[in-house]
Design a protein around this motif. Structure first.
Motif, PDB file in Angstrom:
ATOM      1  N   CYS A  58     -40.673  12.010  24.892  1.00 28.15           N
ATOM      2  CA  CYS A  58     -40.870  11.688  26.010  1.00 28.15           C
ATOM      3  C   CYS A  58     -42.444  11.262  26.309  1.00 28.15           C
ATOM      4  O   CYS A  58     -44.013  11.347  25.508  1.00 28.15           O
ATOM      5  N   GLU A  59     -42.730  10.078  26.514  1.00 37.34           N
ATOM      6  CA  GLU A  59     -43.518   9.258  26.701  1.00 37.34           C
ATOM      7  C   GLU A  59     -43.651   7.899  28.065  1.00 37.34           C
ATOM      8  O   GLU A  59     -41.999   7.911  28.290  1.00 37.34           O
ATOM      9  N   PRO A  60     -44.495   7.016  28.268  1.00 38.87           N
ATOM     10  CA  PRO A  60     -43.871   5.918  29.189  1.00 38.87           C
ATOM     11  C   PRO A  60     -42.916   4.799  28.581  1.00 38.87           C
ATOM     12  O   PRO A  60     -42.914   4.739  27.390  1.00 38.87           O
ATOM     13  N   GLY A  61     -42.340   4.807  29.928  1.00 37.89           N
ATOM     14  CA  GLY A  61     -41.284   4.292  30.045  1.00 37.89           C
ATOM     15  C   GLY A  61     -40.425   3.635  28.995  1.00 37.89           C
ATOM     16  O   GLY A  61     -38.709   3.275  28.704  1.00 37.89           O
ATOM     17  N   VAL A  62     -39.409   5.130  29.009  1.00 36.11           N
ATOM     18  CA  VAL A  62     -38.542   5.413  27.851  1.00 36.11           C
ATOM     19  C   VAL A  62     -37.956   6.150  29.310  1.00 36.11           C
ATOM     20  O   VAL A  62     -36.896   7.244  28.726  1.00 36.11           O
ATOM     21  N   ALA A  93     -43.647   1.685  33.982  1.00 37.92           N
ATOM     22  CA  ALA A  93     -43.811   1.442  32.505  1.00 37.92           C
ATOM     23  C   ALA A  93     -42.616   0.394  31.956  1.00 37.92           C
ATOM     24  O   ALA A  93     -41.248   0.486  32.595  1.00 37.92           O
ATOM     25  N   GLN A  94     -42.330   0.180  31.008  1.00 33.91           N
ATOM     26  CA  GLN A  94     -41.488  -1.065  30.635  1.00 33.91           C
ATOM     27  C   GLN A  94     -41.386  -0.272  28.999  1.00 33.91           C
ATOM     28  O   GLN A  94     -41.939   0.008  28.169  1.00 33.91           O
ATOM     29  N   THR A  95     -39.250  -0.417  29.251  1.00 30.37           N
ATOM     30  CA  THR A  95     -39.215   0.307  27.795  1.00 30.37           C
ATOM     31  C   THR A  95     -39.521  -0.646  26.514  1.00 30.37           C
ATOM     32  O   THR A  95     -39.231  -1.890  26.806  1.00 30.37           O
ATOM     33  N   ASP A  96     -39.865  -0.257  25.637  1.00 28.94           N
ATOM     34  CA  ASP A  96     -39.428  -0.677  24.140  1.00 28.94           C
ATOM     35  C   ASP A  96     -38.341  -0.765  23.863  1.00 28.94           C
ATOM     36  O   ASP A  96     -37.323   0.017  23.145  1.00 28.94           O
ATOM     37  N   VAL A  97     -37.293  -1.871  24.230  1.00 23.72           N
ATOM     38  CA  VAL A  97     -35.962  -2.016  24.070  1.00 23.72           C
ATOM     39  C   VAL A  97     -35.531  -1.871  22.179  1.00 23.72           C
ATOM     40  O   VAL A  97     -34.776  -1.973  21.606  1.00 23.72           O
ATOM     41  N   ALA A  98     -36.526  -2.781  21.581  1.00 21.39           N
ATOM     42  CA  ALA A  98     -36.250  -3.236  20.096  1.00 21.39           C
ATOM     43  C   ALA A  98     -36.528  -2.020  19.460  1.00 21.39           C
ATOM     44  O   ALA A  98     -35.431  -1.304  18.603  1.00 21.39           O
ATOM     45  N   ALA A  99     -37.561  -1.123  20.136  1.00 22.65           N
ATOM     46  CA  ALA A  99     -37.564   0.643  19.268  1.00 22.65           C
ATOM     47  C   ALA A  99     -36.237   0.855  19.564  1.00 22.65           C
ATOM     48  O   ALA A  99     -35.546   2.074  18.469  1.00 22.65           O
ATOM     49  N   THR A 100     -35.774   1.100  21.078  1.00 20.62           N
ATOM     50  CA  THR A 100     -34.660   2.178  21.442  1.00 20.62           C
ATOM     51  C   THR A 100     -33.723   1.703  20.249  1.00 20.62           C
ATOM     52  O   THR A 100     -33.093   2.247  19.948  1.00 20.62           O
ATOM     53  N   ALA A 117     -27.115  -3.883  34.593  1.00 21.41           N
ATOM     54  CA  ALA A 117     -26.420  -4.151  33.889  1.00 21.41           C
ATOM     55  C   ALA A 117     -26.795  -4.807  32.522  1.00 21.41           C
ATOM     56  O   ALA A 117     -26.976  -4.272  31.688  1.00 21.41           O
ATOM     57  N   GLY A 118     -28.317  -4.583  32.438  1.00 22.01           N
ATOM     58  CA  GLY A 118     -28.991  -5.368  31.329  1.00 22.01           C
ATOM     59  C   GLY A 118     -29.248  -3.815  30.492  1.00 22.01           C
ATOM     60  O   GLY A 118     -28.953  -4.242  29.158  1.00 22.01           O
ATOM     61  N   VAL A 119     -28.912  -2.440  30.893  1.00 22.31           N
ATOM     62  CA  VAL A 119     -29.531  -1.809  30.666  1.00 22.31           C
ATOM     63  C   VAL A 119     -28.045  -1.050  29.552  1.00 22.31           C
ATOM     64  O   VAL A 119     -28.114  -1.476  28.055  1.00 22.31           O
ATOM     65  N   ILE A 120     -26.615  -1.640  30.075  1.00 27.61           N
ATOM     66  CA  ILE A 120     -25.144  -1.179  29.175  1.00 27.61           C
ATOM     67  C   ILE A 120     -25.807  -2.615  29.163  1.00 27.61           C
ATOM     68  O   ILE A 120     -25.136  -2.302  27.245  1.00 27.61           O
ATOM     69  N   SER A 121     -25.754  -4.259  28.826  1.00 32.97           N
ATOM     70  CA  SER A 121     -25.639  -5.175  27.764  1.00 32.97           C
ATOM     71  C   SER A 121     -26.796  -4.737  26.182  1.00 32.97           C
ATOM     72  O   SER A 121     -26.146  -4.574  25.690  1.00 32.97           O
ATOM     73  N   ASP A 122     -27.553  -3.925  26.766  1.00 32.32           N
ATOM     74  CA  ASP A 122     -28.235  -4.675  25.514  1.00 32.32           C
ATOM     75  C   ASP A 122     -28.188  -2.699  25.117  1.00 32.32           C
ATOM     76  O   ASP A 122     -28.598  -3.540  23.419  1.00 32.32           O
ATOM     77  N   TYR A 123     -27.522  -1.921  25.150  1.00 32.43           N
ATOM     78  CA  TYR A 123     -27.301  -0.482  23.999  1.00 32.43           C
ATOM     79  C   TYR A 123     -25.728  -0.067  23.955  1.00 32.43           C
ATOM     80  O   TYR A 123     -24.951   0.511  23.083  1.00 32.43           O
ATOM     81  N   ALA A 124     -25.205  -0.492  24.969  1.00 31.55           N
ATOM     82  CA  ALA A 124     -23.566   0.163  24.781  1.00 31.55           C
ATOM     83  C   ALA A 124     -22.862  -0.280  23.711  1.00 31.55           C
ATOM     84  O   ALA A 124     -21.778   0.433  23.025  1.00 31.55           O
TER      85      ALA A 124
END
Length: 533
Positions: A133-137, A148-155, A188-195
């Motif tokens: 529960c924080e900004p960008g997630v 807010a931006q998501t830290d994709v590397a942390a995810t 599309a980028g969300v799916i590409s980053d995590y799927a």
């Protein structure tokens, strides 16, 4: 020689009867209400100003829902997209258990930290990890806005750590929140980053959408599930004490519209107010049965200061046990990581989360981890079972509670005790029938006789370690066993019979007196004097 069965594992209802209408036909209240459906003038724009109970953001007083217009996304996408394949909610054979919310990004800055914090999360009895529960997630973009931006590397570190620890993950991403505002370009980028990550279960989309928001939320879910059919969209429904404006009418109709328009593959919701929780369980069970999806309720194991604070392990355990007795197939916990710093005077955290703001465990961590282990032991036995009915003994002090249905082949001798009993039919072809007996009293233990009907073999009981063994009844007769049971405060015990008892076997009994019981099934007085007939 009789033996009293003592079982500290909490659980839900079990079943040994086949002569009562199935839950899908029994639970018919509100069936004549008109569903809200897909099309409504109010569904053309989604106002995101609805919130019932507020999850506080870390160190802030912002509510989790902010006012923002959300247009309906392409109606064709909602109505015509293919149904997504069901992703794994939890490791095979386990009941999903999750927390609001996961470890914060500042605590997973490298793979070593991520592995340690995910292992700790799993150690609390959870197997499904939600975003922090924080900004960008994603989920907290509702609070902080879409800038807010998501830290994709942390995810990704968390996804790798989850795979190493054998649990699943719901990822949050600010690009999903932007999609809810009408900007689909980032999905599309969300799916590409995590799927491609093995631990991915799905994508967090929205918490507690009001009725006018459902179509737009459904559009985003449909996009994600259509373009990544192996994973699902996670959306949390409103509880039954939300305002009629937010619900768009009656609660049963809201849940039907929620499941129809969002296309989620499970019904998740929060309810932290006990007087309303039983009625909410009945409504959730009815809607989930009608849509052929599981349901799960998030229960209060901490708080943000605005909710009553549970003080004992038994208070924390009780709502989870009651959920299972109504057929819930998963448990949510609110919440995991503290939003506030430690009080230097008392050395404690005001919100009673499991992990303090600075990363220290609180007393609730051990309590909840032990409780979740009990709930998992019972809950995973009922994953392939359908709740037939649930009833209470003692005072019916909350809406949704009900008496034992006539003809049920489970009976409680101590009818003044505050028990909730659930009966389940197996759906895996095993022919098993389960009976879950739970103690609603979170301050006192209870002793009672549990009378179960059976066919040829005596019933079995589940131990706290998850092993089945044949019961030792205090008395038995043709098709009936009376089993002494001692339940701790908020505890539960699960029984299993191999096959349902044929109605003809009851009537055929020539012996109408059994030591220690009222009388045998099929004999005069079998139902008299127990729960009012």
């Amino acid at each position: 020689m009789s033996a009293t069965i003592r079982n500290v594992a909490s659980g839900n209802e079990a079943a040994i009867a086949t002569d009562v209408e199935p839950a899908s036909r029994q639970i018919s209240a509100g069936a004549d209400e008109k569903p809200l459906g897909h099309a409504s003038p109010r569904a053309t724009h989604l106002s995101l100003g609805s919130s019932v109970h507020r999850r506080q953001s870390p160190g802030r007083s912002c509510p989790r829902v902010v006012r923002r217009a959300l247009p309906v996304l392409c109606a064709a996408m909602v109505l015509c997209a293919p149904q997504a394949a069901r992703a794994a909610w939890a490791p095979s054979g386990e009941m999903p258990i999750y927390f609001w919310c996961g470890p914060p990004t500042r605590m997973v800055t490298d793979s070593t930290q991520a592995n340690a914090r995910v292992a700790e999360y799993k150690g609390a009895g959870a197997n499904l990890l939600l975003p922090p529960c924080e900004p960008g997630v994603g989920m907290t973009a509702q609070w902080y806005g879409t800038q807010a931006q998501t830290d994709v590397a942390a995810t990704r570190r968390v996804l790798d750590a989850a795979a190493a620890n054998g649990i699943q993950v719901i990822v949050g991403d600010a690009r999903i929140e932007k999609a809810l505002s009408g900007d689909l370009s980032g999905l599309a980028g969300v799916i590409s980053d995590y799927a491609g990550y093995p631990a991915l279960a799905g994508y967090y989309v929205r918490d507690e959408p009001s009725y006018p928001q459902l179509a737009g939320v459904g559009g985003v879910v449909q996009y994600l599930q259509s373009n990544d059919p192996g994973h699902y969209g996670f959306v949390n429904a409103l509880p039954n004490y939300a305002s009629s404006n937010d619900l768009g009418g009656k609660y049963d109709s809201y849940l039907d519209a929620f499941l129809t328009q969002t296309s989620v593959t499970a019904l998740d919701y929060d309810n932290y107010r006990e007087p309303t929780s039983y009625d909410n369980l009945v409504a959730a069970r009815k809607a989930a049965t009608a849509h052929n999806v599981p349901f799960r309720q998030a229960i209060h194991v901490g708080g943000d200061g605005s909710l009553p604070q549970p003080l004992t392990p038994q208070e924390l355990l009780k709502p989870g046990m009651q959920m299972l007795a109504y057929g819930a197939q998963g448990v949510g916990n609110y919440f995991y990581w503290s939003d506030s710093s430690k009080n230097t005077a008392t050395g404690s955290y005001a919100d009673h989360a499991l992990i303090g703001y600075d990363g220290e465990r609180t007393s609730h961590y051990d309590w909840v981890s032990q409780n979740n282990a009990q709930l998992q032991t019972i809950g995973k036995q009922l994953l392939n079972a359908r709740n037939r009915y649930t009833f209470q003994t003692g005072s019916l002090d909350s809406p949704g509670m009900t008496r034992r249905p006539p003809g049920a082949r489970v009976r409680i001798s101590n009818t003044k005790s505050k028990l909730t009993v659930g009966v389940f039919d197996a759906t895996d072809g095993s022919g098993h029938v389960y009976t879950l007996v739970t103690n609603r009293d979170d301050t006192s233990s209870v002793s009672t006789g549990v009378q179960l009907g059976y066919a040829s073999a005596l019933p079995e009981v589940l131990s706290s370690s998850g092993a089945w063994s044949t019961v030792t009844p205090s008395s038995s007769g043709p098709g009936v066993a009376t089993i002494p049971v001692s339940l701790p405060a908020s505890g539960g015990i699960l029984f299993r019979t191999d096959t349902p008892v044929p109605a003809t076997a009851e009537a055929a009994s020539a012996t109408c007196t059994i030591a220690g019981t009222v009388s045998a099934p099929g004999c005069p007085g079998f139902d008299a004097g127990w729960l009012g007939g």
